[in-house]
Motif scaffolding. Structure first.
Motif, short mmCIF file in Angstrom:
data_model
loop_
_atom_site.label_atom_id
_atom_site.label_comp_id
_atom_site.label_asym_id
_atom_site.label_seq_id
_atom_site.Cartn_x
_atom_site.Cartn_y
_atom_site.Cartn_z
N PHE A 122 0.81 -1.23 0.00
CA PHE A 122 0.00 0.00 0.00
C PHE A 122 0.84 1.28 0.00
N PRO A 123 1.88 1.38 0.83
CA PRO A 123 2.71 2.59 0.78
C PRO A 123 3.30 2.85 -0.61
N ARG A 124 3.67 1.78 -1.31
CA ARG A 124 4.22 1.95 -2.66
C ARG A 124 3.13 2.34 -3.65
N LEU A 125 1.90 1.93 -3.41
CA LEU A 125 0.80 2.42 -4.24
C LEU A 125 0.62 3.92 -4.08
N ASN A 126 0.87 4.41 -2.88
CA ASN A 126 0.79 5.86 -2.66
C ASN A 126 1.84 6.61 -3.48
N LEU A 127 2.99 5.97 -3.71
CA LEU A 127 4.00 6.58 -4.58
C LEU A 127 3.46 6.74 -5.99
N ILE A 128 2.74 5.72 -6.46
CA ILE A 128 2.13 5.81 -7.79
C ILE A 128 1.10 6.93 -7.82
N ARG A 129 0.30 7.00 -6.77
CA ARG A 129 -0.76 8.02 -6.71
C ARG A 129 -0.16 9.43 -6.80
N LYS A 130 0.92 9.66 -6.07
CA LYS A 130 1.57 10.97 -6.11
C LYS A 130 2.18 11.26 -7.48
N ASN A 131 2.73 10.22 -8.08
CA ASN A 131 3.39 10.39 -9.37
C ASN A 131 2.39 10.71 -10.47
N ILE A 132 1.27 9.98 -10.52
CA ILE A 132 0.31 10.22 -11.59
C ILE A 132 -0.40 11.57 -11.41
N LYS A 133 -0.51 12.02 -10.16
CA LYS A 133 -1.06 13.35 -9.92
C LYS A 133 -0.11 14.41 -10.46
#
Length: 287
Positions: A122-133
């Motif tokens: 989950f923490p690494r999914l948050n990295l994706i979320r920040k990146n795509i934003k």
């Protein structure tokens, strides 16, 4: 060539920038970066990639914060080119974090495909979320799950960028020279095969599975694909020459890069086509 490979791994690697082409044209990007007295060199293989010896602190670099580019080695873009996402297609990225390939898949079709990014962390999914934003990408959807047993409606294409030994990125991950053991690689090959097996179940007939790693170890690359094809007769290799430069393509049709040959990370990718579904044999029951 072993000595050349070792020497290449001992060199300080250049930084590679992948331009967010739907947001800014590569020609304009090069002009903007050059106007800052930043030394850049365009890739000879892909117009969206540029190399530079160094960059300002990214948190303070406006072009990065505004989503004009990402840091990604050019070799990491090859599996995305092999996926070749088209408008309206559903593409699964089974091991998505930290999200560089999911983002490039989105950029390759200007946000017109549906990209589903899956990762169990989950923490690494948050990295994706920040990146795509930051990149302004709207067509990427995140799911927390283990790619080995993830189940969903069959997709048009599936990317398996499998966890690996990282033996292709030793110039950037110097610690791996001492940390990796044969036992670890054996464990990784089990995970890699399980991921590829599940990808085969998740893709439609006529669809595409791309298996990729950032290692040069055959046991994690060719051997995994060979084992998969032996077990799944309904898949064929689709030669990579239709999608990327022949410079990177092996006789078997796989994509392979080496630091000393191509000036980028060592990597592997295979594009597989699903010819049909495996039909269960009819079992006759005596009356």
């Amino acid at each position: 060539q072993t000595i050349e490979l070792c020497e290449a791994n001992n060199q300080r690697p250049l930084l590679t920038m992948r331009v967010n082409c739907p947001k800014i044209d590569p020609v304009n990007f090069e002009k903007k970066i050059s106007s800052l007295n930043q030394n850049v060199e365009k890739s000879q293989y892909n117009d969206c990639f540029f190399r530079t010896p160094d960059l300002p602190e990214l948190t303070e670099f406006s072009y990065f914060q505004e989503g004009h580019f990402s840091i990604q080695d050019e070799s990491a873009g090859l599996p995305c080119k092999l996926i070749d996402p088209k408008a309206g297609e559903v593409v699964l990225d089974l091991c998505a974090a930290p999200g560089g390939k999911s983002a490039y898949l989105s950029e390759l079709n200007a946000g017109k495909a549906i990209i589903i990014s899956i990762d169990q962390n989950f923490p690494r999914l948050n990295l994706i979320r920040k990146n795509i934003k930051r990149l302004g990408l709207k067509n990427i959807h995140l799911i927390q799950a283990d790619g080995r047993n993830f189940a969903a409606k069959k997709a048009d294409k599936v990317l398996v960028d499998a966890p690996c030994s990282g033996l292709g990125v030793l110039a950037k991950r110097v610690d791996l020279r001492w940390k990796r053991t044969p036992a670890q690689i054996n464990e990784l090959t089990k995970i890699q095969f399980e991921l590829l097996q599940n990808a085969g179940k998740l893709v439609k007939t006529g669809g595409v599975v791309v298996y990729s790693t950032c290692t040069i170890e055959p046991d994690e690359n060719e051997r995994i694909v060979e084992k998969f094809l032996k077990k799944n007769k309904n898949f064929n290799i689709d030669p990579a020459t239709r999608f990327i430069s022949e410079t990177f393509v092996t006789e078997e049709g796989f994509a392979r890069t080496f630091p000393h040959k191509h000036g980028m990370d060592g990597s592997f990718a295979a594009r597989l086509i699903k010819k049909s579904e495996i039909l269960k044999k009819n079992i006759k029951v005596n009356p």
